[in-house]
Every structure is written in C-alpha cells, then in structure tokens.
Design an enzyme around this catalytic site. Structure first.
Site, PDB file in Angstrom:
ATOM      1  N   PRO A   1       4.944 -37.155  17.844  1.00 57.56           N
ATOM      2  CA  PRO A   1       3.812 -37.423  16.948  1.00 57.56           C
ATOM      3  C   PRO A   1       3.945 -38.831  16.369  1.00 57.56           C
ATOM      4  O   PRO A   1       5.049 -39.237  16.001  1.00 57.56           O
ATOM      5  CB  PRO A   1       3.944 -36.353  15.867  1.00 57.56           C
ATOM      6  N   HIS A   2       2.857 -39.567  16.340  1.00 59.95           N
ATOM      7  CA  HIS A   2       2.941 -40.934  15.840  1.00 59.95           C
ATOM      8  C   HIS A   2       1.606 -41.381  15.298  1.00 59.95           C
ATOM      9  O   HIS A   2       0.567 -40.776  15.581  1.00 59.95           O
ATOM     10  CB  HIS A   2       3.375 -41.880  16.956  1.00 59.95           C
ATOM     11  N   ALA A   3       1.636 -42.455  14.524  1.00 57.88           N
ATOM     12  CA  ALA A   3       0.397 -43.011  13.980  1.00 57.88           C
ATOM     13  C   ALA A   3       0.676 -44.397  13.449  1.00 57.88           C
ATOM     14  O   ALA A   3       1.819 -44.765  13.206  1.00 57.88           O
ATOM     15  CB  ALA A   3      -0.134 -42.128  12.862  1.00 57.88           C
TER      16      ALA A   3
END
Lengths: 157, 516
Positions: free
Chosen positions: A66-68
């Site tokens: 998960p990344h942002a």
C-alpha cells in the site's frame, strides 16, 4: 537514501494481528501517529486508502505494498509488517497476503517514490528474501534482512 | 412524474391568449405544447440564474424557489398551482435521485471515520432539535406541543449541497473531518426527519398508536433501509459488470430504474426507502464498475434536474403573501434554530467526539435547510393536521431565511473559525498530466504483479483498451520510456494514462496470472 535507512525497527511489526485488509493498513498507519514527519495522519490514511480503492496493491507472492503520495508528511515514511495469519488483501492473484510494506511519499518527490516502490518490488520478488522474512520472528531479524539485502544496491536519490 | 400535473394545472389569461391563437388543435396536444414551453422556460431561466448565482455566492436553490414564486399565482406568470400532492410527489421522486447521486459521490474511505458521529447527530441531534423547537413554540408562541414538535421534526434535516456549492465558488474547502461529517450528516438525517414527521402525524391523528409502536417502526425502517441499501448497492456493481450491454446509452437507463426499484421495494416492505437509496449509492460508489464515470455524470445531471424541478414546484406552491404573515414566528424560529437548537443538538451529539470547539461551532452554523423540510411540510397539509397551512408557511420562511443568512455568511464564518483550507493542489509526476474538463483520463501508477501473465509480454501484446497508454516504466529504480515493443517484467512500476471507464479492464489484464 536506502530502505534500510528509512525503515527503523520501531516501524516493523513482526506479528500483525489484523484479520482484514483495512485493519492491517490501519495497524501499520498507527505506527505513524505522533511521528514528527507526519503532519496530518488522517490525510495520510485517506491518501493510502484512496490509492488502494483504485486497484489493490496486493501484487502477488503473498505481498502487498500500500502506498500514496501526500503533502501531509514532511519526509518519506515507511513501515513493514508480517502477518500472524495470512489475510485476504483482494490481491490481483487472489492469494492471501503475509507481508505488507507501507510507503508514504511526498507529492513533491515523485522520482524517489517510484524508485523506492521499484526497489521494494525487486527485493520482494526474490524467493530467498521472502523465505528469510517468513522464518524471522522479531523486528530486529527482519530489519537485518533488509539491511543485508540492500548492501549491494545503489543509493536512491 | 410531471405529466400528472393534470387537472389542477389551470392556465392564466396569458396562456389562454396563446391557446386561443393556436385553436383548432386537439386540446390535449395543446396542453402538452404549453406544458413543455412553460416547463422548459422555467428550467432554462433557472439554469441562467444558477450561473449568475455562482458569482453571488448564494445557493442557487434560493433563486430556483424565487423563480417558482415569480411564476406562481402571485407572480408575473400567474400559474395557479396549489396542488400540494403533486408538489410532494415531485419532491419525493426528486429526493430519491438526489440522495442516490449524493451517495454515489460520497467517498466512503474519507467519511467512514465520522460514520459514528454522523449517525448520532442525525438521530439524537434531530430528536433534540425537534424537542427544543417544540418547547420553544409552546412557551413563546403558545403552540400546541405536538404541533410544535411536528414543526421541529420537519425543519430538522440539513442540506449539504447548498454548503458545498457555496464553498466551492469561493475556492474554499473544509478541513478533513468537518467536511466529511457535514456531507454524511446531510444525507443521513433526511430519512430520520422523514420518519419523525410521519411518526408524529400518525401520533396526532391516531393518538392510540403509542410511542412503543413508533419506536419499533423506527427500528424496522432504519434496519431494513440500511440492509437493503447495502445489499442493492453491492448488487448494482456486480450486475453492471456482468451485464455487457451492447449500447452504452442503456447503462444510465438501467441505473435509473434500479434506483427507483430500491426505493420502491424497500418502502413497500416497510423500510426507509430514502435510507436504502442513500446507502446503496454509497456502497456502489466504493465499488469499481464499468461506465462508473459516465453514470456518475448522468446522476449528477439528474440530481440537478431534480433540484430545479423540485424547487420550482415548491416555489409555485407557496403564496408569498402568506410568508409575510408568519414573519414574526418565522424569524423567531429561525433565530432560535440558528443560535440555540442546532448548536445544542450539535454540541450534545458530538460531546464524546474528537471534534474541537471551533469545528463544532462551525458545524452548528451549517444547519442550512434545503428542500427536504419543504417537502416534509406538505405531509401535514395532506394529512389535514390542524394549522398545517401555518406550519407550511413557517417552514418555508425558515428554509429561506436559513439559506440566505447562513448561506451567505458561510465563507467568512469558516475563515473566522479557522476550519477552512485552500482547495487541494494538483499532483506531480515525472510526467505532468493535468486532467482536463471533459476527459476521464487519469495518470496512475501500477505494479506489474509477480506471476503476472503480462510479464514477459510486449506492450502491444497486452491488449490494452484503446484510450490508455503506458507512458513510463520504472525497473530496478530506472525510468524507461516504453515503445510498443518494450517487454514488461515482474515488479515493474508502470505509469499509465487510463480512462476511468477502462480501469476495470486494465485491472483484469494486469491481474491475470501466468498460465491461466
């Protein structure tokens, strides 16, 4: 900059308890609370979940990333978790996930962000590396694996 | 929904003149022609005015109502429309679309943190507001307590569309949670207000009903509403993805009928149709399905049409002269709602929440009323509750004054209470891409999954949909500019320009495993 320089032992959970995708992400995000690099934990959380809603970051081989990118942090911040019991992450290959690497970068530094993603994917794609992670049970062991693996890699900048 | 204006839609002398000139045709045809002329004229004027109102920073609904009033029996066109039943039907149907559209556009990931607070404020908050208004009207204006309570229930729901339209025109947005809470509250307190109003009418007309019965009905309404909403929302995404309709134009038609079905079905079985429609919208909005973007736009348009038609009808229905007659009570009640009832309800509902005092104060100020109270005020009229006329005029007055006073002061108050922030800045990529109006294309980063079927293939072999383009590949921390012959590898990060409608397709291409 290397992953082993950003990732510290306090940000590694060797036995995550969560049983659902969202809980697992929140369990990792929880580590960020109170960290001076984080300006607004909610915006960070929203950014990660929004990216996740576009397409699951469960990319196979029991691994999810998960990344942002968001302006709600002042420097790259990461966390790693190994799940006690593999969970459904709505992964593309529909296999349960055992490892989660959470990466939050700044809007302003996209190049390093993508390179970090790329490096993590490269490391996680190695069977021996995943094997090592599976067999380790403390944050220290996990950290040392990252450190060792990354010795031969170049600096990211 | 509009054609049953029927018998009560008499024409003023102005229109008689027109019809005289065109005499000789069948009466029915003539009716349709005039109806369409008047209808389109009012809608077109409303749109023109809405554009104008953006500059005024005034919610357009005030202007729509004003146009309705001007066209109405006491205005220049003199259309004598006083059929509350028709107005109510228009309003209820319109509300179904407005709530469904609102639900679809709600970002669940952003609002789920405040779900608990939103539920409390739209149940307990609504109840507290109604009670306080009831007491206030009883002791200050000598109302019968039940009627006061009824009035309180009618005016207890808020309208967020008004709030956001005002803020957006001022290039302001609200800080994280306040925004989410207001949005979620405004959608979820409508079903509560509807329920409370109908419950109180029942109690007034049939005093034997008993509070316990009402409470049980409440549980049934909300329980079924929530359950069906969730179920039908999930089902919608599933059906849309499996349906494979030949003509794109049919997707909106399907969804339109589907939204109506959710309302009808839930209401028929004793649940709250409004809650079901709203929750179905939210649930479907979290899913990815084909044509999502175009459906969102369709429902956005439909919601606009619904709003315009609804406010026009409600504006036609009211007699402006009667509003002056209730000036004292209306003003008193408005002030009481703004400064005492709503703040009390908000601070009480949020007393165990992490919201700060300035945020609570702002939420209190955003008690903007919209169409729902006016629609609800037609229920007592039709149920022949004593003083229903008076209630209707008072509610109308309260809605107008709330929108004018609070609507106009929103931006300064937001700044004063420091809950505002500038609109978010655009994102940066190694390649810049600025989404332009009229395109649904986005630049997203995708992982090439391990074991993916696409790994080892060239880009031309992927079978990507037409309007999507791989603009960059990052492999082992190096950026590569791809051509059609570039081969993807496991763990590559690709930056891909993609039309949102095609996201599902891309997803399935990248998710396919090797050898399967």
């Amino acid at each position: 900059m290397k992953i082993s320089e950003i990732l510290t032992q306090e940000f590694i959970i060797p036995g995550m308890q969560s049983s659902s995708k969202d809980d697992a992400i929140l369990e990792l995000l929880n580590l960020f609370k109170g960290d001076p690099r984080v300006k607004d934990i909610e915006l960070v959380q929203n950014a990660v979940l929004e990216r996740e809603s576009i397409m699951s970051t469960g990319v196979g081989k029991g691994f999810a990333i998960p990344h942002a990118k968001t302006n709600a942090i002042s420097d790259i911040i990461v966390a790693f978790g190994k799940l006690k019991e593999p969970i459904d992450f709505k992964s593309l290959d529909e296999q349960p996930v055992s490892f989660i690497f959470l990466l939050v970068g700044m809007e302003s530094s996209v190049g390093p962000h993508i390179k970090l993603l790329s490096r993590i994917s490269r490391m996680m794609n190695k069977d021996e590396f995943r094997e090592g992670l599976l067999n380790s049970s403390t944050a220290e062991e996990i950290y040392n694996l990252f450190l060792e693996e990354e010795k031969n890699y170049l600096e990211i900048n | 929904m509009v054609l049953n204006l029927g018998q009560d839609f008499h024409f003023s002398p102005f229109f008689h003149l027109l019809s005289y000139k065109l005499a000789g045709r069948k009466e029915f045809m003539a009716f349709i022609e005039y109806f369409l002329i008047v209808f389109s004229f009012l809608v077109l004027v409303s749109i023109a005015i809405a554009k104008f109102s953006d500059n005024l920073g005034l919610p357009s609904l005030v202007l729509f109502i004003a146009i309705g009033m001007l066209a109405g029996s006491e205005g220049v066109l003199g259309i004598p429309f006083d059929n509350a039943e028709t107005a109510q039907s228009i309003g209820l149907v319109a509300l179904v679309f407005i709530l469904f559209s609102g639900g679809l556009e709600t970002k669940w990931s952003a609002v789920k943190d405040v779900a608990k607070e939103a539920v409390i404020i739209s149940t307990i908050g609504v109840l507290v507001t109604a009670l306080l208004v009831g007491l206030f009207l009883k002791f200050v204006f000598g109302f019968n307590f039940q009627q006061g309570l009824l009035l309180g229930a009618v005016v207890s729901s808020t309208d967020a569309a008004a709030v956001f339209s005002v803020l957006r025109t001022r290039s302001l947005s609200l800080k994280g949670k306040v925004n989410s809470l207001l949005e979620l509250e405004s959608g979820s307190n409508d079903p509560m207000a509807v329920f409370l109003t109908l419950g109180l009418i029942e109690l007034i007309n049939f005093p034997k009903t008993g509070i316990i019965n009402i409470a049980l009905t409440f549980l049934l309404q909300m329980g079924l509403g929530g359950l069906f909403g969730y179920f039908f929302g999930k089902l919608m995404a599933l059906i849309l993805n499996k349906l494979k309709l030949r003509h794109d134009g049919i997707y909106p038609v399907f969804s339109l009928a589907y939204a109506c079905f959710i309302y009808g079905f839930t209401a028929l079985l004793g649940g709250s149709g409004f809650l079901a429609v709203y929750i179905a919208g939210i649930t479907a909005g979290t899913e990815n399905f084909i044509q999502k973007k175009s459906l969102l736009r369709f429902f956005d348009g439909l919601a606009w049409l619904s709003q315009i038609v609804m406010f026009l009808a409600l504006g036609l229905l009211v007699f402006p002269s009667r509003l002056l007659g209730v000036f004292t009570i209306g003003m008193g009640l408005s002030l009481f709602l703004m400064f005492i009832a709503r703040p009390a309800a908000v601070f009480l509902s949020l007393s165990f929440s992490p919201f700060k005092w300035n945020e609570k104060a702002f939420i209190s100020w955003v008690g903007l009323k919209g169409a729902v109270p006016i629609i609800l005020a037609t229920f007592p009229l039709l149920a022949h509750i004593p003083n229903a006329d008076l209630i209707f005029s008072i509610v109308f007055f309260v809605v107008l004054s709330s929108v004018m006073v609070q609507g106009w002061s929103l931006s300064p108050v937001a700044k004063f209470l420091r809950v505002d922030k500038p609109l978010p800045k655009k994102k940066n990529y190694p390649i810049e891409y600025e989404p332009v109006e009229g395109t649904d294309t986005e630049l997203i980063d995708l992982f090439v999954p391990f074991n993916a079927d696409v790994a080892g293939k060239t880009i031309v072999e992927l079978g990507l949909p037409k309007d999507c383009l791989i603009t960059m590949i990052n492999r082992d921390e190096n950026f590569l500019v791809p051509s059609g012959g570039s081969v993807l590898e496991e763990g590559d990060i690709v930056l891909i320009l993609v039309n949102k409608d095609n996201l599902a397709k891309i997803k399935s291409i990248f998710a396919k495993e090797k050898g399967k």
